[in-house]
Design an enzyme around this catalytic site. Structure first.
Site, PDB file in Angstrom:
ATOM      1  N   ASP A  16       0.856  -1.191   0.000  1.00 27.43           N
ATOM      2  CA  ASP A  16       0.000   0.000   0.000  1.00 27.43           C
ATOM      3  C   ASP A  16       0.888   1.236   0.000  1.00 27.43           C
ATOM      4  OD1 ASP A  16      -2.362   1.437   0.065  1.00 27.43           O
ATOM      5  OD2 ASP A  16      -2.516   1.404   2.249  1.00 27.43           O
ATOM      6  N   GLU A  89      -6.931   5.042  -8.402  1.00 26.73           N
ATOM      7  CA  GLU A  89      -8.188   5.616  -7.911  1.00 26.73           C
ATOM      8  C   GLU A  89      -8.738   6.703  -8.821  1.00 26.73           C
ATOM      9  OE1 GLU A  89     -10.046   6.610  -3.543  1.00 26.73           O
ATOM     10  OE2 GLU A  89      -8.126   5.643  -3.829  1.00 26.73           O
ATOM     11  N   LYS A 125     -10.025   1.974  -8.510  1.00 25.48           N
ATOM     12  CA  LYS A 125     -10.524   2.203  -7.151  1.00 25.48           C
ATOM     13  C   LYS A 125     -11.632   3.253  -7.162  1.00 25.48           C
ATOM     14  CE  LYS A 125      -7.866   2.230  -3.436  1.00 25.48           C
ATOM     15  NZ  LYS A 125      -6.742   2.586  -2.521  1.00 25.48           N
ATOM     16  N   THR A 149     -13.332   0.980  -2.483  1.00 20.47           N
ATOM     17  CA  THR A 149     -12.556   1.430  -1.338  1.00 20.47           C
ATOM     18  C   THR A 149     -13.420   2.246  -0.379  1.00 20.47           C
ATOM     19  OG1 THR A 149     -10.465   2.516  -0.735  1.00 20.47           O
ATOM     20  CG2 THR A 149     -11.749   3.528  -2.516  1.00 20.47           C
ATOM     21  N   PHE A 171     -11.733  -1.012   5.510  1.00 17.75           N
ATOM     22  CA  PHE A 171     -10.683  -0.226   6.161  1.00 17.75           C
ATOM     23  C   PHE A 171     -10.606  -0.543   7.657  1.00 17.75           C
ATOM     24  CE2 PHE A 171      -9.379   3.644   3.456  1.00 17.75           C
ATOM     25  CZ  PHE A 171      -9.378   2.882   2.303  1.00 17.75           C
TER      26      PHE A 171
END
Length: 315
Positions: A16, A89, A125, A149, A171
């Site tokens: 990440d 994203e 994303k 996400t 998350f």
């Protein structure tokens, strides 16, 4: 065997980070990025030229195109270092606009394909709003795979499964943050660690629901605050982990056991759930944590996107 190597035997490990120079040391399968990570990376001397180059080449086409080109450039650099997929994203300002999200995703994929990257190596994303999930459903039908996400609730996971998205990113750390802040002085860190961590419990419930009912969507735990959250989810489909925590795992030889098991999940008594738009919005509204963290997460990504645009204007 260190914990990182042990984890790789149970779970697909994902890096990440936007700092692709850190990736090779940990040999992850996939990698994820987001606007905050890209912003952090381009402020480092070794990556500043990527932003300047994108502005020099594409500045005349507007900030949206410069942003797309920059994200794809980072993605291509990352893909040279990993065997699997990179997540890129879409602009978080599009989180409530299905059509604009679909259009932006298609543009990003076009740019990747222009660089010779196969569509299956990219995950787009998208924030797990109702509009984002509907955009993802359409993209998946077109063969463009998605990573939903900013996912904090069971309702979001259910809707994503119905939409047949490729992957979701619940998350963990941000869920933990909310419950810890809400509890204040009453928070008992030891009692709420490991399998009792509220973020860990959330991912486990989603994983077990998906496996029980044959939902093909991959579960990728994200946003970790400590190694204990990661080891408590060993066996999850994927875990996306920051370089700092990857380093801690690599430095530890503490035993690691499988915590999540798809075969066991199939034996559990878990009712099947579906959502239409009204029931999704109501379930999300009933979950104060998820409602607050989703809104906060979108605002934070928007703020960092605007900062990134400011650097582009100044380049």
């Amino acid at each position: 065997m260190n914990q990182l190597d042990a984890l790789k035997q149970l779970t697909t490990v994902v890096a990440d980070t936007g700092d692709f120079n850190q990736i090779a040391a940990y040999a992850p399968q996939d990698a994820t990025t987001n606007p905050s990570l890209i912003l952090k990376a381009v402020q480092k001397p070794e990556y500043a030229h990527l932003l300047k180059d994108a502005v020099a080449r594409h500045g005349a086409q507007g900030l949206d195109e410069v942003m797309n080109r920059l994200l794809v450039r980072f993605g291509c650099e990352i893909l040279r270092l990993i065997p699997g997929r990179v997540s890129t994203e879409v602009d978080a300002r599009l989180s409530f606009d299905t059509e604009a999200t679909v259009d932006r995703a298609r543009r990003i994929i076009d740019l990747y394909q222009g660089e010779g990257v196969h569509v299956d190596r990219v995950l787009i994303k998208i924030a797990s709003t109702w509009e984002g999930i509907q955009a993802a459903a359409r993209l998946e039908q077109e063969g463009i795979h998605t990573n939903l996400t900013l996912l904090f609730s069971f309702a979001q996971a259910v809707a994503c499964g119905q939409a047949r998205v490729q992957l979701i990113s619940p998350f963990v750390g941000r869920i933990y943050d909310w419950y810890k802040k809400t509890a204040g002085a009453g928070w008992d860190e030891a009692a709420m660690a490991g399998s009792n961590d509220p973020g860990v419990r959330s991912v486990r419930s989603i994983f077990e629901f998906y496996k029980k009912h044959g939902v093909a969507t991959e579960v990728m735990g994200a946003s970790f605050r400590n190694v204990g959250q990661i080891t408590a989810l060993a066996g999850c489909d994927l875990l996306t982990i920051s370089p700092d925590l990857l380093a801690q795992l690599a430095a530890s030889e503490a035993p690691l056991t499988k915590a999540l098991d798809a075969t066991t999940a199939k034996t559990l008594d878990i009712p099947f759930v579906t959502h239409d738009e009204a029931s999704f919005r109501f379930a999300l509204n009933e979950d104060a944590m998820a409602t607050e963290k989703l809104a906060e997460g979108i605002r934070a990504f928007v703020a960092d996107t605007i900062k990134l645009e400011g650097l582009m204007k100044a380049a």
